[in-house]
Scaffold this active site. Sequence first.
Site, PDB file in Angstrom:
ATOM      1  N   LYS A  15       8.024   7.799  -0.269  1.00 18.42           N
ATOM      2  CA  LYS A  15       7.564   8.061  -1.636  1.00 18.42           C
ATOM      3  C   LYS A  15       6.692   9.312  -1.726  1.00 18.42           C
ATOM      4  CE  LYS A  15       3.761   4.822  -1.910  1.00 18.42           C
ATOM      5  NZ  LYS A  15       2.638   5.751  -1.723  1.00 18.42           N
ATOM      6  N   ARG A  91      -1.696  -0.124  -7.452  1.00 17.79           N
ATOM      7  CA  ARG A  91      -1.361  -0.935  -6.282  1.00 17.79           C
ATOM      8  C   ARG A  91      -1.589  -2.425  -6.549  1.00 17.79           C
ATOM      9  NH1 ARG A  91      -1.270   3.285  -2.439  1.00 17.79           N
ATOM     10  NH2 ARG A  91      -2.100   2.739  -0.426  1.00 17.79           N
ATOM     11  N   ARG A 128       5.680   8.371  12.746  1.00 19.56           N
ATOM     12  CA  ARG A 128       4.560   9.118  12.177  1.00 19.56           C
ATOM     13  C   ARG A 128       3.305   8.921  13.033  1.00 19.56           C
ATOM     14  NH1 ARG A 128       2.881   8.308   5.939  1.00 19.56           N
ATOM     15  NH2 ARG A 128       1.394   6.770   6.678  1.00 19.56           N
ATOM     16  N   ARG A 134      -2.809   9.411  12.712  1.00 19.80           N
ATOM     17  CA  ARG A 134      -3.721   8.999  11.633  1.00 19.80           C
ATOM     18  C   ARG A 134      -4.317   7.647  11.975  1.00 19.80           C
ATOM     19  NH1 ARG A 134      -0.937   9.460   5.834  1.00 19.80           N
ATOM     20  NH2 ARG A 134      -1.968   7.448   5.674  1.00 19.80           N
ATOM     21  N   ARG A 145      -1.159  -3.150   6.019  1.00 20.98           N
ATOM     22  CA  ARG A 145      -0.806  -2.470   4.778  1.00 20.98           C
ATOM     23  C   ARG A 145       0.523  -2.975   4.220  1.00 20.98           C
ATOM     24  NH1 ARG A 145      -0.970   3.692   5.083  1.00 20.98           N
ATOM     25  NH2 ARG A 145      -0.529   3.409   7.269  1.00 20.98           N
TER      26      ARG A 145
HETATM   27  P1  AMP Z   1      -1.782   5.951   0.923  1.00 23.98           P
HETATM   28  O1  AMP Z   1      -1.753   7.350   1.454  1.00 23.98           O
HETATM   29  O2  AMP Z   1      -1.266   5.842  -0.481  1.00 23.98           O
HETATM   30  O3  AMP Z   1      -1.142   4.960   1.858  1.00 23.98           O
HETATM   31  O4  AMP Z   1      -3.315   5.541   0.826  1.00 23.98           O
HETATM   32  C1  AMP Z   1      -4.129   5.503   1.974  1.00 23.98           C
HETATM   33  C2  AMP Z   1      -5.258   4.509   1.786  1.00 23.98           C
HETATM   34  O5  AMP Z   1      -6.053   4.873   0.640  1.00 23.98           O
HETATM   35  C3  AMP Z   1      -4.819   3.079   1.491  1.00 23.98           C
HETATM   36  O6  AMP Z   1      -4.541   2.361   2.666  1.00 23.98           O
HETATM   37  C4  AMP Z   1      -6.027   2.526   0.751  1.00 23.98           C
HETATM   38  O7  AMP Z   1      -7.074   2.224   1.645  1.00 23.98           O
HETATM   39  C5  AMP Z   1      -6.468   3.724  -0.082  1.00 23.98           C
HETATM   40  N1  AMP Z   1      -5.805   3.732  -1.402  1.00 23.98           N
HETATM   41  C6  AMP Z   1      -4.920   4.656  -1.880  1.00 23.98           C
HETATM   42  N2  AMP Z   1      -4.519   4.349  -3.120  1.00 23.98           N
HETATM   43  C7  AMP Z   1      -5.151   3.210  -3.459  1.00 23.98           C
HETATM   44  C8  AMP Z   1      -5.144   2.370  -4.609  1.00 23.98           C
HETATM   45  N3  AMP Z   1      -4.365   2.643  -5.669  1.00 23.98           N
HETATM   46  N4  AMP Z   1      -5.920   1.262  -4.592  1.00 23.98           N
HETATM   47  C9  AMP Z   1      -6.697   0.964  -3.536  1.00 23.98           C
HETATM   48  N5  AMP Z   1      -6.734   1.689  -2.422  1.00 23.98           N
HETATM   49  C10 AMP Z   1      -5.985   2.820  -2.369  1.00 23.98           C
END
Ligand code: AMP
Length: 203
Positions: A15, A91, A128, A134, A145
């Site tokens: 995505k 989310r 990754r 990371r 996750r």
């Molecule tokens: P992502 O790159 O979208 O996987 O985001 C990385 C991390 O940021 C996630 O594992 C969450 O800890 C935090 N995060 C990103 N977007 C959100 C959201 N909409 N709500 C809560 N936590 C978020």
Amino acid sequence: MTIRLVILGRQGSGKGTQGARLAVHYQIAHISTGEMLRNAIKHDTPVGRVVKDTIDQGRLVDDELIASLIKGRLGETDARTRGYLLDGFPRTLPQVKALDEITRTRPLNVVIDLEVPRALVIERLSVRLASEHRADDSPTAVEQRLALYDEQTAPLIAHYRRQGVLAVVDGVGTPDEVFARAVSAIAAATGVTGSGGDGQVSR
Ligand code: AMP
């Protein structure tokens, strides 16, 4: 012509990649909450300090904090005039409610659900992990996750289906194949095919 999109999909579904390409294609803002938060951490801002541990542990950041970040970002000129693609938000159901409120006068056009089987996502994320190191891609964080995604994000799909804005896109294939499917789904839902070289969106 503005276009307001959300892209939903498991971590590792592609995505981020598709979101970035779609934003360029429609010349709209690509708003990734994960990226916003990682930048905040990198620059050691007050928000960054609050969210660092949560993110490293693969947990979700507080709904109200993230909703207020998004509200501010969607109020900026580029998002208001051209539109945007939201990646990583909403989310949870409280975040959906907050977004419904924020978009009341300017509703979303399409919510894309990028569908990739869980097994394939785990395979991609382990690649990754090997290449990017990371902290939140450690196997435990990844498992957590994905479980959180199924638990908290899947009900969002039902919400947007009821609203009549959901477009399910098959995310298995080459990036070009998936991109083409997403563009046709958006065209079918909105009549917008993309931006011409002149920066004008055609329909
Ligand atoms: P992502 O790159 O979208 O996987 O985001 C990385 C991390 O940021 C996630 O594992 C969450 O800890 C935090 N995060 C990103 N977007 C959100 C959201 N909409 N709500 C809560 N936590 C978020």
